[in-house]
Write a protein that holds these residues in place. Structure first.
Motif, short mmCIF file in Angstrom:
data_model
loop_
_atom_site.label_atom_id
_atom_site.label_comp_id
_atom_site.label_asym_id
_atom_site.label_seq_id
_atom_site.Cartn_x
_atom_site.Cartn_y
_atom_site.Cartn_z
N LEU A 36 0.78 -1.23 0.06
CA LEU A 36 -0.09 0.19 -0.02
C LEU A 36 0.76 1.31 0.12
O LEU A 36 0.57 2.27 -0.77
CB LEU A 36 -1.11 0.17 1.34
CG LEU A 36 -2.12 1.05 1.06
CD1 LEU A 36 -2.96 0.77 0.02
CD2 LEU A 36 -3.00 0.85 2.43
N LEU A 37 1.91 1.23 0.65
CA LEU A 37 2.92 2.25 0.87
C LEU A 37 3.65 2.65 -0.52
O LEU A 37 3.91 3.57 -0.71
CB LEU A 37 3.69 2.25 1.98
CG LEU A 37 3.14 2.48 3.48
CD1 LEU A 37 4.05 2.01 4.48
CD2 LEU A 37 2.55 3.82 3.63
N LEU A 38 3.91 1.32 -1.18
CA LEU A 38 4.57 1.38 -2.30
C LEU A 38 3.94 2.14 -3.30
O LEU A 38 4.42 2.91 -4.38
CB LEU A 38 5.10 0.05 -2.80
CG LEU A 38 6.34 -0.50 -1.83
CD1 LEU A 38 6.71 -1.93 -2.41
CD2 LEU A 38 7.46 0.22 -2.23
N GLY A 39 2.38 1.91 -3.47
CA GLY A 39 1.47 2.41 -4.31
C GLY A 39 1.58 4.01 -4.12
O GLY A 39 1.60 4.59 -5.02
N ALA A 40 1.68 4.62 -2.81
CA ALA A 40 1.94 6.02 -2.67
C ALA A 40 3.07 6.55 -3.21
O ALA A 40 3.06 7.43 -3.96
CB ALA A 40 1.69 6.09 -1.27
#
Length: 392
Positions: free
Chosen positions: A174-178
């Motif tokens: 999820l953080l890599l998506g940001a």
């Protein structure tokens, strides 16, 4: 209408484009290299083999390269700026979707297909646009941009391991998506440049936009075929280095160190090789042949690691092999893209980049999973910190 300059400016805004391409490369290939750190967690969570989870990275790589001509064609028709911005959004959505995966199939679709297609829309247009901004210092500029994956691996490998330890693989994705959403502002920096030799109007038909006519040039066809064969082994170490280190008991941060060592060697070699190529002391074709052979030797060094034991364990040989492969593979990369303008002309460099990467996709798709086929019955020298992950 933008006036046509006498040729590539060889600087100016081109350095901003180089910085944008650096970030694009880091958030595409650099992230793909570090993604191997998450494969053991995925294998354990879904109770699948290393070969099955390797398809996540392999599919992302294969789709990114196979669909690169689409990114090139769209860029030729509408410009690199909007295409790269849309690609950044799609890549981010792929990671967010994958964070909620209930099976490996969801990860194949999210990271492999959606994020992979997003990456296909960003890499070739960004690198092709950069090549148009430089002439005399083109290989150095390309080499500088291509150090993005080395620098990104160096930073993202320990960061991703920290995210996995702290938030689990779902939170990390999820953080890599940001993080990958930053591809969008990178695309906004790709200011269009009109040069002599450009077609008076963008191609209308899909076949013309893809640039398939470039295959009628024998030199480009032979070069693209050779690069495709190299791709069969080129990406294997970057997919399996981290799981192999984990399986040999080096721990999460030990595995991140292995990736980081390869990244440092890779980034340094790209800069040095780019500078060397621009000096004109040795023809580009000869440099490409030499460093292509060294890449094969580096791959052999990585493959021999399981046969080497030391009193200290596996860390020393594996770190040495990772560094050697980073140096050899990094030297090869800027030359591949640096020779394209000479083969197809500056007007066809964006399309040629996409087509070449498409042919490399077959090797990128088959290489990592087939190399993981021998992981089914590993010989363990010590307990593994990643259940279900087997040795390279």
């Amino acid at each position: 209408m933008t006036p046509k300059p006498a040729g590539p400016p060889d600087g100016g805004w081109g350095w901003v484009v180089a910085a944008a391409a650096f970030a694009v490369n880091g958030l595409s290939y650099g992230l793909l290299r570090s993604l191997g750190l998450a494969l053991p967690d995925l294998a354990e969570h879904f109770d699948r083999s290393a070969q099955d989870t390797a398809w996540v990275s392999a599919l992302a790589l294969a789709v990114q390269q196979a669909a690169s001509p689409v990114g090139s064609a769209l860029s030729t028709r509408w410009g690199a700026r909007p295409v790269v911005m849309v690609g950044g959004v799609l890549t981010s959505l792929g990671f967010v979707f994958s964070a909620f995966a209930r099976s490996l199939l969801h990860l194949y679709l999210g990271l492999g297909v959606l994020a992979g297609f997003g990456w296909a829309l960003v890499f070739a247009p960004a690198l092709g646009t950069l090549s148009r901004y430089f002439s005399r210092r083109r290989v150095l500029a390309v080499g500088l941009a291509l150090t993005g994956n080395g620098a990104s691996s160096l930073l993202l490998a320990p960061t991703l391991q920290f995210l996995l330890d702290t938030f689990g693989w779902r939170g990390a994705l999820l953080l890599l998506g940001a993080i990958t959403l930053h591809l969008t502002p990178c695309g906004a920096l790709l200011r269009p440049l009109t040069l002599p030799g450009d077609a008076p109007a963008p191609p209308r038909g899909p076949l013309a936009a893809l640039g398939l006519g470039l295959f009628t040039r024998r030199a480009f066809s032979v070069f693209a075929l050779g690069t495709a064969l190299v791709g069969g082994g080129y990406f294997v170490p970057y997919v399996h280095l981290a799981p192999h280190a984990l399986d040999r008991g080096l721990g999460g941060y030990g595995a991140a160190l292995v990736v980081a060592v390869a990244a440092v060697g890779d980034a340094g070699a790209r800069l040095v090789c780019g500078w060397l190529a621009d000096q004109g002391w040795v023809p580009l074709s000869r440099l490409l042949a030499v460093f292509g052979a060294l890449t094969g030797l580096g791959l052999l060094a990585v493959g021999l690691v399981p046969a080497v034991r030391s009193e200290e364990g596996w860390g020393g040989p594996l770190l040495a092999a990772a560094g050697a492969y980073g140096l050899s593979a990094g030297s090869y990369a800027p030359l591949v893209f640096g020779v394209l303008p000479g083969l197809v002309g500056i007007g066809g460099v964006v399309q040629a980049t996409g087509l070449m990467m498409m042919l490399m996709s077959l090797g990128g798709l088959l290489g990592p999973p087939l190399s993981g086929k021998g992981l089914s019955q590993p010989v363990r020298s010590q307990p593994s910190s990643a259940p279900g992950v087997q040795a390279l």
